[in-house]
Design a protein around this motif. Structure first.
Motif, PDB file in Angstrom:
ATOM      1  N   ALA A 192       0.818  -1.218   0.000  1.00 19.53           N
ATOM      2  CA  ALA A 192       0.000   0.000   0.000  1.00 19.53           C
ATOM      3  C   ALA A 192       0.852   1.269   0.000  1.00 19.53           C
ATOM      4  N   ARG A 203       2.679   1.839  -3.299  1.00 19.08           N
ATOM      5  CA  ARG A 203       1.667   2.110  -4.325  1.00 19.08           C
ATOM      6  C   ARG A 203       1.123   3.528  -4.181  1.00 19.08           C
ATOM      7  N   ASN A 204       0.859   3.921  -2.941  1.00 23.33           N
ATOM      8  CA  ASN A 204       0.388   5.293  -2.709  1.00 23.33           C
ATOM      9  C   ASN A 204       1.440   6.325  -3.103  1.00 23.33           C
ATOM     10  N   VAL A 210       1.277   6.644  -6.853  1.00 24.26           N
ATOM     11  CA  VAL A 210       0.106   7.427  -7.242  1.00 24.26           C
ATOM     12  C   VAL A 210       0.337   8.917  -6.975  1.00 24.26           C
ATOM     13  N   THR A 211       0.975   9.225  -5.844  1.00 20.32           N
ATOM     14  CA  THR A 211       1.256  10.619  -5.500  1.00 20.32           C
ATOM     15  C   THR A 211       2.192  11.264  -6.519  1.00 20.32           C
ATOM     16  N   LEU A 236      -5.806   3.871 -10.237  1.00 17.13           N
ATOM     17  CA  LEU A 236      -6.791   3.982  -9.162  1.00 17.13           C
ATOM     18  C   LEU A 236      -7.926   2.977  -9.309  1.00 17.13           C
TER      19      LEU A 236
END
Length: 202
Positions: free
Chosen positions: A124, A127-128, A131-132, A198
């Motif tokens: 997580a 992955r976050n 994405v950021t 997403l």
């Protein structure tokens, strides 16, 4: 069309002022004629100098007109240089945004594949982070595009106003910005990438 440059008037030969005539004071009529002829010579001398000064003044005026014409052309070309400078600034934004989007997408995909393969249990946080990075690249690209469009609209308006007032030559046109087109395409790719990340869309 080649313009002929103004020709500078030739230098006047050095001509001394006519000497004061020596007259016979006992003959006033003759002296008056001699003085009158002397004044006429001085008047002709002054007239020649005045005509030469007029020619020099016209020459300076022609040079000033030529310099004004060149200055107007230089100012017109400076708008093109400013436009290209704005394109280079947008290129820098594109390079940075592309790096952020590609790094973020790569990090996201690597840890997603590792999790699917069972190598790691939780992905997580990375992955976050991916994405950021992609979101940051998209936001930066949007701001760069908005700034570029606003700047170019202002530049075109200023150029049109100066051309209407006759201050510059605006004969050259602003071609379509390939850099802006590339930035918009990259923005669309970034949006597709973040949508895929997403919503797990293929």
């Amino acid at each position: 069309m080649t313009k002929t440059l103004p020709v500078r008037p030739e230098h006047l030969p050095v001509t001394p002022v006519p000497p004061i005539p020596k007259v016979d004071e006992s003959k006033p009529d003759v002296a008056s004629v001699q003085y009158s002829a002397y004044r006429t010579g001085l008047s002709n001398h002054r007239t020649g100098l005045s005509e030469h000064r007029t020619s020099l003044s016209e020459y300076r005026t022609d040079l000033s007109t030529e310099r004004t014409e060149m200055s107007m052309r230089r100012t017109g070309l400076s708008f093109q240089r400013t436009r290209m400078s704005a394109d280079r600034t947008l290129m820098s934004v594109i390079r940075t945004s592309l790096s952020l989007i590609s790094f973020g997408f790569t990090i996201f995909q690597v840890f997603e594949k590792l999790r699917d393969a069972g190598t790691i249990a939780h992905a997580a946080a990375p992955r976050n982070f991916g994405v950021t990075l992609v979101l940051l690249g998209i936001v930066m690209l949007v701001l760069g595009i908005v700034y570029h469009v606003q700047f170019m609209l202002g530049l075109r308006h200023e150029r049109a106003a100066m051309k209407a007032e006759g201050l510059i030559h605006g004969e050259s046109i602003f071609p379509p910005s390939m850099t802006l087109i590339t930035a918009v395409i990259l923005l669309a790719i970034g949006i597709v990438a973040i949508f895929s990340m997403l919503f797990q869309a293929g």
